[in-house]
Design a protein around this motif. Sequence first.
Motif, PDB file in Angstrom:
ATOM      1  N   SER A  38       5.415  14.217   1.573  1.00  0.00           N
ATOM      2  CA  SER A  38       6.044  14.919   0.386  1.00  0.00           C
ATOM      3  C   SER A  38       5.895  13.982  -0.788  1.00  0.00           C
ATOM      4  O   SER A  38       6.216  14.439  -1.969  1.00  0.00           O
ATOM      5  N   ILE A  39       5.376  12.803  -0.656  1.00  0.00           N
ATOM      6  CA  ILE A  39       5.560  11.779  -1.851  1.00  0.00           C
ATOM      7  C   ILE A  39       4.020  11.746  -2.683  1.00  0.00           C
ATOM      8  O   ILE A  39       3.095  11.369  -1.913  1.00  0.00           O
ATOM      9  N   ASP A  40       3.890  12.041  -3.761  1.00  0.00           N
ATOM     10  CA  ASP A  40       2.545  12.306  -4.437  1.00  0.00           C
ATOM     11  C   ASP A  40       2.175  10.543  -4.681  1.00  0.00           C
ATOM     12  O   ASP A  40       3.111   9.783  -4.940  1.00  0.00           O
ATOM     13  N   LEU A  41       1.027  10.321  -4.603  1.00  0.00           N
ATOM     14  CA  LEU A  41       0.318   9.203  -4.888  1.00  0.00           C
ATOM     15  C   LEU A  41       0.918   8.299  -6.376  1.00  0.00           C
ATOM     16  O   LEU A  41       1.362   7.149  -6.246  1.00  0.00           O
ATOM     17  N   GLU A  42       0.898   9.303  -7.403  1.00  0.00           N
ATOM     18  CA  GLU A  42       1.027   8.447  -8.695  1.00  0.00           C
ATOM     19  C   GLU A  42       2.662   8.331  -8.656  1.00  0.00           C
ATOM     20  O   GLU A  42       3.004   7.161  -9.138  1.00  0.00           O
ATOM     21  N   GLN A  43       3.440   9.208  -8.168  1.00  0.00           N
ATOM     22  CA  GLN A  43       4.720   8.759  -8.419  1.00  0.00           C
ATOM     23  C   GLN A  43       5.137   7.722  -7.278  1.00  0.00           C
ATOM     24  O   GLN A  43       5.904   6.788  -7.534  1.00  0.00           O
ATOM     25  N   GLY A  44       4.644   7.663  -6.078  1.00  0.00           N
ATOM     26  CA  GLY A  44       4.820   6.690  -5.051  1.00  0.00           C
ATOM     27  C   GLY A  44       4.504   5.551  -5.653  1.00  0.00           C
ATOM     28  O   GLY A  44       5.276   4.293  -5.462  1.00  0.00           O
TER      29      GLY A  44
END
Length: 308
Positions: free
Chosen positions: A290-296
């Motif tokens: 559920s966690i997008d790479l950029e946000q992560g």
Amino acid sequence: MEKDAKIYIAGHRGMVGSAIHRNLQKKGYTNFLLRSSSELDLRNQQQVADLFEKEKPAYVFLAAAKVGGIHANNTYRAEFLYDNLCIQNNVTHHAYMQGVRKLLFLGSSCIYPKFAPQPLKEEYLLTGTLEPTNEPYAIAKIAGIKLCEAYRDQYGCNFISAMPTNLYGKNDNYHPENSHVLPALIRRFHEAKVTESPEVIIWGTGTPLREFLNADDMADACTFLMSNYDGKDFINIGTGTDISIADLAHLIKDIIGYNGSIRFDHSKPDGTPRKLMDVSKLNKLGWKHSIDLEQGIKDAYQDFLKDQ
């Protein structure tokens, strides 16, 4: 897992173990068995035997391991094989000896052959030669998978295995030489920004493709598997998408706000050309990241800054 059952998280202070601990706490679990490496040397068989005999945990997450990037794997080849074999052998055996109800062993995507077809399906294990730079670590993890299978076959133990892709996130290792590629790049671009360095040098050509999974997503998948999967076959954990090292570098550069240039050192090794997990088995069981790479990466950078 019962909410009050005693759960042993081996390696609870590392990125993987601490993420599992956080995830379980959020889900209402309260009875944890936790020991730091200074309190318990998992390489020591007697210490592990004494812990299991005294505490008798019901469930075990085996997240403890000696880990690192290409440089660390290739430099400390003996330790990466010996330490990991000792840790997983001791924990798995004494989990059996003391009647642990269920154990989850965590491996790594490096178990797959260097030139295996992409994406990497679970059945590709042991179908070709390994990437030489991390072969000792990979062999240890393969042994861990087979150990869980053997205890299941011989003794009926409910020991399962999961293979996460490349991980990053809170409590990651940002060591300048021994870290994995994503945290290494965060540190390198941050330091270049602070020192106003004109360029950042990155190992290899930038062409290898890598898949990255946030540690909190990985932890959620682990607790999901402990509650929903009892099969003999190991399960891949990943996102099912990948990115080139060059594109990753530019993404991290932009997130950190570094204004210099990037230079790739072609004299350094690239490692495996591509490592993309086939996560269809896990998705069919009902779990998806559920966690997008950029946000992560943004969240990971904020976590990194806390220690600066």
